[in-house]
Design a protein around this motif. Structure first.
Motif, PDB file in Angstrom:
ATOM      1  N   ALA A  28       0.869  -1.170   0.000  1.00 53.53           N
ATOM      2  CA  ALA A  28       0.000   0.000   0.000  1.00 53.53           C
ATOM      3  C   ALA A  28       0.915   1.231   0.000  1.00 53.53           C
ATOM      4  O   ALA A  28       2.146   1.090  -0.010  1.00 53.53           O
ATOM      5  CB  ALA A  28      -0.904  -0.010   1.228  1.00 53.53           C
ATOM      6  N   ASP A  29       0.348   2.411  -0.029  1.00 51.42           N
ATOM      7  CA  ASP A  29       1.134   3.649   0.003  1.00 51.42           C
ATOM      8  C   ASP A  29       0.197   4.749   0.491  1.00 51.42           C
ATOM      9  O   ASP A  29      -0.646   5.227  -0.268  1.00 51.42           O
ATOM     10  CB  ASP A  29       1.667   3.952  -1.405  1.00 51.42           C
ATOM     11  CG  ASP A  29       2.725   5.045  -1.391  1.00 51.42           C
ATOM     12  OD1 ASP A  29       3.019   5.582  -0.305  1.00 51.42           O
ATOM     13  OD2 ASP A  29       3.246   5.366  -2.479  1.00 51.42           O
ATOM     14  N   VAL A  30       0.332   5.094   1.772  1.00 50.19           N
ATOM     15  CA  VAL A  30      -0.652   5.997   2.390  1.00 50.19           C
ATOM     16  C   VAL A  30       0.077   7.127   3.113  1.00 50.19           C
ATOM     17  O   VAL A  30       1.069   6.890   3.809  1.00 50.19           O
ATOM     18  CB  VAL A  30      -1.536   5.229   3.404  1.00 50.19           C
ATOM     19  CG1 VAL A  30      -2.556   6.170   4.060  1.00 50.19           C
ATOM     20  CG2 VAL A  30      -2.260   4.059   2.720  1.00 50.19           C
ATOM     21  N   SER A  71       0.658  10.856  -9.008  1.00 49.94           N
ATOM     22  CA  SER A  71       0.270   9.442  -8.990  1.00 49.94           C
ATOM     23  C   SER A  71       1.380   8.519  -9.464  1.00 49.94           C
ATOM     24  O   SER A  71       2.240   8.921 -10.256  1.00 49.94           O
ATOM     25  CB  SER A  71      -0.930   9.217  -9.911  1.00 49.94           C
ATOM     26  OG  SER A  71      -2.047   9.910  -9.422  1.00 49.94           O
ATOM     27  N   HIS A  72       1.309   7.318  -8.977  1.00 54.33           N
ATOM     28  CA  HIS A  72       2.082   6.224  -9.566  1.00 54.33           C
ATOM     29  C   HIS A  72       1.253   4.964  -9.415  1.00 54.33           C
ATOM     30  O   HIS A  72       0.352   4.898  -8.562  1.00 54.33           O
ATOM     31  CB  HIS A  72       3.463   6.073  -8.906  1.00 54.33           C
ATOM     32  CG  HIS A  72       3.428   5.961  -7.406  1.00 54.33           C
ATOM     33  ND1 HIS A  72       3.151   4.779  -6.760  1.00 54.33           N
ATOM     34  CD2 HIS A  72       3.626   6.878  -6.427  1.00 54.33           C
ATOM     35  CE1 HIS A  72       3.199   4.976  -5.451  1.00 54.33           C
ATOM     36  NE2 HIS A  72       3.467   6.250  -5.215  1.00 54.33           N
ATOM     37  N   HIS A  73       1.542   3.986 -10.238  1.00 62.20           N
ATOM     38  CA  HIS A  73       0.863   2.698 -10.102  1.00 62.20           C
ATOM     39  C   HIS A  73       1.322   2.041  -8.808  1.00 62.20           C
ATOM     40  O   HIS A  73       2.406   2.337  -8.293  1.00 62.20           O
ATOM     41  CB  HIS A  73       1.187   1.807 -11.302  1.00 62.20           C
ATOM     42  CG  HIS A  73       0.540   2.272 -12.568  1.00 62.20           C
ATOM     43  ND1 HIS A  73      -0.710   1.853 -12.951  1.00 62.20           N
ATOM     44  CD2 HIS A  73       0.955   3.133 -13.522  1.00 62.20           C
ATOM     45  CE1 HIS A  73      -1.034   2.419 -14.095  1.00 62.20           C
ATOM     46  NE2 HIS A  73      -0.040   3.203 -14.470  1.00 62.20           N
ATOM     47  N   VAL A 101      -3.108   8.587  -5.363  1.00 61.00           N
ATOM     48  CA  VAL A 101      -3.374  10.009  -5.632  1.00 61.00           C
ATOM     49  C   VAL A 101      -2.826  10.759  -4.430  1.00 61.00           C
ATOM     50  O   VAL A 101      -3.322  10.577  -3.311  1.00 61.00           O
ATOM     51  CB  VAL A 101      -4.880  10.279  -5.836  1.00 61.00           C
ATOM     52  CG1 VAL A 101      -5.106  11.767  -6.095  1.00 61.00           C
ATOM     53  CG2 VAL A 101      -5.407   9.460  -7.007  1.00 61.00           C
ATOM     54  N   GLU A 102      -1.757  11.525  -4.649  1.00 58.53           N
ATOM     55  CA  GLU A 102      -1.004  12.080  -3.521  1.00 58.53           C
ATOM     56  C   GLU A 102      -0.455  13.476  -3.786  1.00 58.53           C
ATOM     57  O   GLU A 102       0.751  13.679  -3.843  1.00 58.53           O
ATOM     58  CB  GLU A 102       0.133  11.134  -3.137  1.00 58.53           C
ATOM     59  CG  GLU A 102       1.010  10.676  -4.309  1.00 58.53           C
ATOM     60  CD  GLU A 102       2.223   9.877  -3.835  1.00 58.53           C
ATOM     61  OE1 GLU A 102       2.876  10.306  -2.871  1.00 58.53           O
ATOM     62  OE2 GLU A 102       2.518   8.830  -4.437  1.00 58.53           O
ATOM     63  N   PRO A 103      -1.356  14.447  -3.934  1.00 57.30           N
ATOM     64  CA  PRO A 103      -0.850  15.812  -4.074  1.00 57.30           C
ATOM     65  C   PRO A 103      -0.234  16.294  -2.757  1.00 57.30           C
ATOM     66  O   PRO A 103      -0.523  15.729  -1.691  1.00 57.30           O
ATOM     67  CB  PRO A 103      -2.113  16.611  -4.404  1.00 57.30           C
ATOM     68  CG  PRO A 103      -3.227  15.824  -3.787  1.00 57.30           C
ATOM     69  CD  PRO A 103      -2.829  14.383  -3.898  1.00 57.30           C
ATOM     70  N   ILE A 141      -1.397  14.300   1.212  1.00 59.36           N
ATOM     71  CA  ILE A 141      -2.469  13.341   1.516  1.00 59.36           C
ATOM     72  C   ILE A 141      -2.445  12.318   0.394  1.00 59.36           C
ATOM     73  O   ILE A 141      -2.501  12.686  -0.789  1.00 59.36           O
ATOM     74  CB  ILE A 141      -3.862  14.019   1.580  1.00 59.36           C
ATOM     75  CG1 ILE A 141      -3.812  15.322   2.395  1.00 59.36           C
ATOM     76  CG2 ILE A 141      -4.879  13.053   2.182  1.00 59.36           C
ATOM     77  CD1 ILE A 141      -5.097  16.136   2.325  1.00 59.36           C
ATOM     78  N   GLU A 142      -2.345  11.064   0.780  1.00 66.16           N
ATOM     79  CA  GLU A 142      -2.172  10.020  -0.235  1.00 66.16           C
ATOM     80  C   GLU A 142      -3.079   8.828   0.043  1.00 66.16           C
ATOM     81  O   GLU A 142      -3.098   8.292   1.156  1.00 66.16           O
ATOM     82  CB  GLU A 142      -0.715   9.535  -0.240  1.00 66.16           C
ATOM     83  CG  GLU A 142      -0.451   8.382  -1.204  1.00 66.16           C
ATOM     84  CD  GLU A 142       1.015   7.989  -1.271  1.00 66.16           C
ATOM     85  OE1 GLU A 142       1.726   8.180  -0.268  1.00 66.16           O
ATOM     86  OE2 GLU A 142       1.434   7.498  -2.325  1.00 66.16           O
ATOM     87  N   ASP A 143      -3.816   8.444  -0.986  1.00 65.94           N
ATOM     88  CA  ASP A 143      -4.667   7.252  -0.886  1.00 65.94           C
ATOM     89  C   ASP A 143      -4.446   6.339  -2.079  1.00 65.94           C
ATOM     90  O   ASP A 143      -3.854   6.743  -3.091  1.00 65.94           O
ATOM     91  CB  ASP A 143      -6.131   7.672  -0.775  1.00 65.94           C
ATOM     92  CG  ASP A 143      -6.453   8.167   0.622  1.00 65.94           C
ATOM     93  OD1 ASP A 143      -6.835   7.353   1.467  1.00 65.94           O
ATOM     94  OD2 ASP A 143      -6.267   9.390   0.868  1.00 65.94           O
TER      95      ASP A 143
HETATM   96 MN   LIG Z   1       3.362   7.256  -3.108  1.00 62.47          MN
END
Ligand SMILES: [Mn+2]
Length: 495
Positions: free
Chosen positions: A337-339, A413-415, A436-438, A459-461
């Motif tokens: 994951a990446d949060v 973004s990245h996959h 999605v992480e602006p 903030i990243e989801d």
């Molecule tokens: Mn990331």
């Protein structure tokens, strides 16, 4: 201490040091004791195998059918006389004789499910004959080794891997020689190491693998036959970019575990806490839920440290009035994951922090809304960036888009998948998972009002693209100012 898996599964051995000394004493003496030594080891390893097959261990890994289907899909996409080669990752030394925890090459894992070093996979579109067997897929793996297994646990071996996988042509690694390769039936070689151009950077990222690539070179050179060199990257990117339900389940699990950590950091954070203590709370929850690794080194930066995009030192004390940016996530059965969440040390955002935070939140909402099948991957960044630029200009922090870019210097973004920075298509479709992480980062000394200095917000989801609305896999962690401030009042197991 590094025999835990072996010892933990065995009732025979209660004290590993004693046992090791016992075995070492036995080993060199005479043939009778040698046999006894082998017998004890095989008992220990047998018990381990028994324990691993029981319900005492996780059983939610990718299925053999999944890996077989990925090999089949890959083979479809290569040329009739192509030979694709994949190497397992090597064990990497950390210092002296201590190695890093083993991490398999993700392409190799995707195609095989094997989590061991010293292995090579060959795939063909049409059947070829290797070592007397005619097939389209062949794997060479490390042999079983009782002494090695005493130290680091069970090696699957040929029979073990045959049982675990749907592969039939399984050989030991020592059978792989120049004469083994069916070069007469091959006109091109697909590997990860062939592109000096745009994919060259991937070679550097997997540096230790060059040793294996050199071995392949020498095998091919031994045949003295010119072969077309092709990259596996484009094919793998197409396959790995679209996640199957089994993969989505693992990414979802990784995201849910990550959310537990983030929510508890929100509840437990207070002035005086160290960045590494926030990391400890976060990673406690990852490990407590069965995550094998973090997806990447945990980022926990307060105040100005939040403006360092990949800050992993995590040593500073978090002071009252500061924001803590935590970009942390679990890896579960190979999937990451990446949060990221950004939270105030004293549970309440200041007015300036709130203004910046609201821009980033709106930018993220705009980015998530752009995660639709058929739309370009780059559209997500465009949607988020537009909101950030307008917001920064409105607050007088930036005069124009170019200046705004200084405060949001990375892509949106990245996959996401087996690699935290995964491969995937440039047009979104159902089954794509992306972040999605602006963010907005205003280090001290920036050319704007000082009240904005040392504010860093991201903030990243993790978003799953579907035929319908996008699904936020990490939605269990609050994102709005009100929800975060409410969560901060909750009870942590650490407070
Ligand atoms: Mn990331």
């Amino acid at each position: 201490m590094r025999c835990i898996k072996l010892m933990g599964a065995s009732v025979i051995i209660s004290n590993e040091i004693d046992t090791f000394i016992f075995l070492i004493q036995l080993k060199p003496k005479n043939m009778k004791n040698k046999l006894l030594f082998s017998w004890i080891l095989s008992m220990v390893i047998g018990m381990d195998a028994f324990a691993q097959s029981s319900s005492l261990y996780p059983n939610d890994y990718l299925s053999p059918e999944f890996h077989a289907s990925r090999r089949a899909a890959f083979k479809e996409k290569i040329s009739d006389k192509g030979m694709a080669v994949f190497f397992a990752s090597q064990v990497r030394v950390r210092n002296n004789d201590i190695t890093y925890q083993y991490a398999q090459n993700k392409n190799f894992y995707y195609l095989t499910g094997l989590d061991e070093p010293n292995a090579v996979l060959f795939l063909f579109k049409k059947p070829v004959t290797i070592l007397g067997k005619t097939d389209t897929e062949f794997i060479f793996i490390q042999n079983r080794d009782p002494f090695k297994e005493l130290w680091t646990g069970k090696i699957l071996g040929v029979e073990g891997f045959k049982q675990k996988s749907h592969m039939e042509q399984v050989f030991t690694y020592d059978k792989l020689m120049a004469s083994t390769l069916p070069i007469a039936q091959v006109d091109s070689v697909y590997s990860l190491y062939r592109n000096e151009g745009i994919f060259g950077k991937y070679e550097r990222r997997e540096e230790p693998l060059t040793r294996m690539a050199n071995m392949l070179d020498s095998l091919i050179i031994a045949h003295n036959k010119p072969l077309a060199q092709r990259s596996t990257m484009q094919i793998l990117s197409k396959l790995r970019g679209i996640k199957h339900p089994e993969e989505i389940a693992l990414i979802k699990k990784a995201a849910e575990i990550s959310v537990m950590g983030h929510n508890d950091v929100m509840r437990s954070i207070k002035p005086g806490m160290k960045e590494y203590q926030a990391q400890a709370i976060m990673e406690y929850h990852f490990k407590n839920q069965g995550s094998e690794y973090t997806g990447y080194p945990s980022i926990n930066g307060a105040a100005g440290n939040a403006c360092v995009l990949h800050y992993i030192t995590n040593l500073k004390e978090i002071k009252a009035g500061e924001l803590l940016l935590s970009d942390c996530a679990a890896e579960y059965h190979g999937y990451s994951a990446d949060v990221t969440r950004t939270v105030p040390a004293n549970g309440k955002f200041s007015e300036a922090q709130k203004q910046i935070y609201e821009i980033v939140l709106q930018a993220q909402d705009a980015g998530i809304a752009a995660c639709k099948a058929g739309l370009p991957f780059s559209g997500v960044d465009a949607a988020s960036r537009k909101v950030v630029n307008e917001g920064l200009i409105k607050l007088g922090i930036a005069a124009n888009d170019k200046e705004a870019r200084k405060y949001f210097p990375h892509g949106t973004s990245h996959h996401l998948g087996l690699d935290v920075h995964d491969m995937g298509p440039r047009t979104l479709e159902a089954g794509v998972v992306l972040t999605v992480e602006p963010g907005i980062y205003i280090p001290a000394g920036s050319n704007c009002d000082q009240k904005w200095w040392d504010i860093g917000v991201r903030i990243e989801d993790d978003i799953l693209v579907t035929q319908d609305a996008p699904i936020n896999l990490s939605a269990g962690s609050p994102r709005t100012v009100a929800e975060i401030e409410k969560m901060a009042k909750g009870k942590s197991i650490f407070k």
